[in-house]
Scaffold this motif. Sequence first.
Motif: not given
Length: 250
Positions: A44-52, A139-148, A162-165
């Motif tokens: 249950g330990t998620a991928d460390g790339a998803i961070r505060q 907590m997320a994998r990344g930040i971007t100014p582009r709206s999707g 699935a979230c963070g493996g």
Amino acid sequence: MTDAPPCTLGLRVYRRIERPDPADIARLAAAGPCEISDVARGAGTADGAIRQLYSPMPVIAGPAITVDLTPGDGMMLRAAIDVAQPGDIIVVNAHGDVTRAILGGFIAMHMVHRGVRGLVVDGAVRDITEFQELGLPVMARGITPRSGTTSSGWGEVNVPIACGGVVVQPGDAIIGDHEGISVVPRRWVRMVADNLGKAGHPSFEPGTIRDRLAALPKDAPVLGIERVHTAVATRKGVIHDATYDDHPGP
């Protein structure tokens, strides 16, 4: 041809979930992801790339409202906010897409209005300053100014994702802080909480590790070095009391 009912897969919303006892979640939150991961042997330990995404940030702790989205498109996230209860954590599988943000400050505002206590995204968000002003942990994998977000995004709410493996089911306990994220299956929450402190790993109260360092004798062995020596010997390895030499030999 048969008169089959329409296929709803990929566009389902389940409004109800079962939630763990809040007292057990509070015990997990007090322990933190590291202790939980030790008790669960890493499960249950998620991928460390998803961070505060800002600091200091309140701890994320609560039952999961799960969301599976079209990569980079947050339209169906609105449905998750609509079914969330105060104290819930919204956990999103945005399929790791960090090229488009699935939400920003306006939608975060509605999360806070509904009492959502945190957001975890395997993907990207934006408007981090507004999250911080709202006091909403993210907590997320990344930040971007582009709206999707578009009006044509697919998605499902309160299904296994699935979230963070890690597999996340609706109602699983989500604990996240600066160390990372632990996901505890709903039916295992009390078991894990009851075993906190029994994993056999050293832990220290805040502010005490320097005192322990000062108390270590100068000749104190490295913690666990005996196991290293045993492992090397049983696997027919060798520890050389010499400089490196790449010639073949023992």
